[in-house]
Enzyme design. Structure first.
Site, short mmCIF file in Angstrom:
data_model
loop_
_atom_site.label_atom_id
_atom_site.label_comp_id
_atom_site.label_asym_id
_atom_site.label_seq_id
_atom_site.Cartn_x
_atom_site.Cartn_y
_atom_site.Cartn_z
CD GLU A 1 6.12 22.42 21.74
OE1 GLU A 1 6.65 23.28 21.01
OE2 GLU A 1 5.19 22.68 22.52
CD GLU B 1 5.69 29.11 24.10
OE1 GLU B 1 5.30 30.23 23.76
OE2 GLU B 1 6.24 28.31 23.32
C1 XIL Z 1 3.75 25.82 16.28
C2 XIL Z 1 3.31 24.90 15.17
O1 XIL Z 1 4.37 24.05 14.83
C3 XIL Z 1 2.89 25.68 13.99
O2 XIL Z 1 2.35 24.82 13.00
C4 XIL Z 1 1.88 26.71 14.39
O3 XIL Z 1 1.54 27.48 13.31
C5 XIL Z 1 2.41 27.58 15.49
O4 XIL Z 1 2.79 26.77 16.56
N1 XIL Z 1 5.90 26.14 20.85
C6 XIL Z 1 4.73 25.47 20.97
C7 XIL Z 1 4.07 24.93 19.76
O5 XIL Z 1 4.27 25.20 22.08
O6 XIL Z 1 2.68 24.91 19.86
C8 XIL Z 1 4.48 25.70 18.53
O7 XIL Z 1 3.93 25.04 17.41
C9 XIL Z 1 5.97 25.82 18.43
C10 XIL Z 1 6.51 26.54 19.62
#
Ligand code: XIL
Length: 445
Positions: free
Chosen positions: A357, A250
Site C-alpha cells: 500500500e 492489521e
Molecule cells: C483505505 C482506503 O484507501 C479507503 O478508501 C477506505 O475508505 C478505507 O481504507 N490500510 C489498509 C487499507 O489496509 O485497506 C486502507 O485503505 C488504508 C490503510
C-alpha cells in the site's frame, strides 16, 4: 616551347604549394572536431557524435565522469574511432558523463573538441511495469474509477490491481446471509478483461467489519462457523481470478505488539488468524496467502510481534505465503536501513514480501500549502529508494510493489490526516510528478 616550359613550371610550383599547405607535408593542419550532443541516451549508454575535419584519418575520444578528465571510463581513454560517432555503453544509470574528441593523422593530434556533457537517464516512455524486473507493479482501483484515464494508465503502467475498499467484508457481506457481489465482481471482471493480476484485499480487517458482525448475536461457535463460511465463499467465488489474498489485515497493535482486540479476537482468540488462513487454503490451493500490516519498517517492536506471530503460524504448518508491508510512509521516515533490515527478516523466512500500500507523505508535518520543488525532489528520492530496496531483494521473495492511489487528490491520506498532501506519483491532473520518475529510476537500477 619555352612558353610551354614556363607554364609547366608554374603549374608545378602551384601544385607543390597546394600540397604542402603550411609548408610541411608530414604535419597536416588538423582542426579540432566539433563535438555534438549525445544521442540515443538510455540509462546505460549514449552515442557520442562529432563533425569530422579535413585531413583526419581517425579520431580519439575520452569519456569521463569528471569534467576535468582526471580519470576515464574504462576503455574510453584516447579510444581510437574511425567513424564520427561512437556508442558508449555499460555505463551507470543516472550519471553525468563528459566526452571530448581529437582528430588524428599519423603522429599529429588536433586540439580537443569542446567538452560535451550528457547524463544517462531513463527514456520517459518506459512504463513502470516494464521497468520492474520479475514482480508486479500494482495500484488500487475503485469500481467507479476504471474507465477513461484511470483505465489507460492502469493498462499502460501497471500489471496488478487491488480493490481500494470494495473487496472488504462490509461491502461484500453487508447483511447476515446476504452477500453483495456487485462491486467486487466488477473489479474482478476488470482485472480479467484487462489481463491484470488481482490482489485480494482484505478478507479480515477490523476496520471494515459490517455492523452485524461487530454486534453479532450468536454464540462463539456460530460466529466461527459464519466466518468459515464467509472466507470460503469469497475465496471460492474468485478462485483462479484473485491470485493472492490479504487473509488478515492489521491484527497486531502498534506499540505494544499485542493482538488487536477485534471482534474476531474476542470471539475466537488469537487462533482466528490460523483458522482463516487454513479456510482460505481449503477453498483455493493455489492462491497466495498474505498477512498484511503497517508500521513494520521503523525498527519498533511491532515488527518483532508480527514476525513472532508468523513464526508461530509456520511452526504450526499454517499455510502462509507472504507478508505485506503496507508502506504508508513519509519522505523522511523510516530510514532506508530500517526498511532493508525489515525486508531481510521476511527474506530470511523464505516468505514473499509485498509492498502492498505504498504512499509517501510529502507533508507529514503540514508545513506546506503547496508542493515545493525542494520537497518534490525529496519525495522523488524516497520513491526511488523504495523501488531500489524492493528491486534488490531476491526474486524468489518478490511479489508486487503496489501504490495506494493513482493521483494526489484521490489519496485516502487527505481524509485520514485531514490536511493537504501530495503522496502519489501523479498530480491531480494525471501528470507524472518527479516522484514518478524517481520511482521509475529506482526500478531500473
Ligand atoms: C483505505 C482506503 O484507501 C479507503 O478508501 C477506505 O475508505 C478505507 O481504507 N490500510 C489498509 C487499507 O489496509 O485497506 C486502507 O485503505 C488504508 C490503510
Amino acid at each position: 616551347m619555352k612558353q610551354l616550359n614556363n607554364i609547366l613550371l608554374l603549374i608545378l610550383i602551384a601544385m607543390v604549394t597546394l600540397a604542402c599547405g603550411s609548408g610541411d607535408a608530414t604535419a597536416p593542419t588538423l582542426d579540432a572536431p566539433l563535438a555534438l550532443n549525445a544521442t540515443d541516451i538510455t540509462q546505460n549508454s549514449f552515442t557520442a557524435k562529432w563533425v569530422g575535419v579535413a585531413n583526419a584519418k581517425s579520431y580519439q575520444i575520452d569519456v569521463s565522469t569528471a569534467n576535468n578528465f582526471s580519470s576515464f571510463v574504462d576503455g574510453f581513454e584516447a579510444k581510437s574511432v574511425s567513424d564520427v560517432k561512437l556508442e558508449v555503453s555499460s555505463l551507470d544509470a543516472n550519471t553525468d558523463y563528459f566526452y571530448r574528441v581529437r582528430a588524428v593523422n599519423g603522429e599529429t593530434l588536433s586540439a580537443n573538441s569542446m567538452t560535451i556533457t550528457t547524463r544517462t537517464t531513463i527514456p520517459e516512455d518506459v512504463p513502470l511495469k516494464e521497468a520492474a524486473q520479475s514482480f508486479f507493479i500494482g495500484n488500487v482501483v475503485q469500481s467507479n474509477r476504471m474507465t477513461g484515464t484511470h483505465k489507460e494508465i492502469l493498462n499502460r503502467e501497471y500489471s496488478s490491481i487491488t480493490a481500494e475498499y470494495e473487496m472488504k467484508m462490509n461491502i461484500m457481506y453487508p447483511y447476515e446471509g446476504a452477500y453483495d457481489w456487485t462491486r467486487s465482481d466488477a473489479i474482478v471482471d476488470f482485472a480479467v478483461t484487462n489481463n491484470l493480476n488481482l490482489h485480494g484485499h482484505a478478507l479480515i480487517w477490523h476496520n471494515s467489519t459490517p455492523d452485524w458482525i461487530e454486534n453479532y448475536t450468536g454464540t462463539d461457535a456460530e460466529f466461527e462457523a459464519m466466518l468459515e463460511d464467509y472466507v470460503k465463499t469469497v475465496v471460492t467465488r474468485y478462485k483462479g481470478k484473485v491470485k493472492s489474498w490479504d487473509v488478515v489485515n492489521e491484527a497486531i497493535e502498534d506499540g505494544s505488539g499485542d493482538y488487536r482486540n477485534s471482534v474476531f479476537y474476542q470471539r475466537m482468540g488469537a487462533d482466528y488468524i490460523a483458522k482463516c488462513f487454513k479456510w482460505a487454503r481449503e477453498a483455493d490451493e493455489d492462491v497466495l496467502l498474505f498477512y498484511n500490516d503497517y508500521n513494520l519498517c521503523d525498527n519498533g517492536n511491532k515488527l518483532t510481534a508480527v514476525l513472532n506471530m508468523i513464526d508461530g503460524l509456520t511452526t504450526g504448518n499454517v499455510p502462509i505465503n507472504g507478508l505485506g508491508f503496507q508502506m504508508h510512509i513519509s519522505y523522511n521516515w523510516p530510514d532506508r536501513s530500517d526498511i532493508e533490515a525489515a525486508a531481510q527478516k521476511v527474506v530470511d523466512r523464505k516468505l514473499k514480501l509485498h509492498f502492498s500500500e505504498l504512499d509517501i507523505r510529502a507533508n507529514p508535518n503540514n508545513d506546506l500549502t503547496s508542493l515545493s520543488s525542494a520537497r518534490s525532489l525529496e519525495l522523488k528520492a524516497k520513491y526511488k529508494e523504495i523501488a531500489e530496496v524492493y528491486t534488490a531483494i531476491p526474486n524468489d521473495n518478490k511479489y508486487a510493489l503496489t501504490i495506494w492511489g493513482m493521483k494526489d487528490n484521490e489519496s485516502w491520506l487527505l481524509d485520514f490526516w485531514g490536511h493537504i498532501d501530495w503522496p502519489l506519483l501523479y498530480d491531480s491532473n494525471f501528470d507524472e510528478k518527479d516522484a514518478y520518475y524517481g520511482f521509475l529510476e529506482g526500478l531500473m537500477k
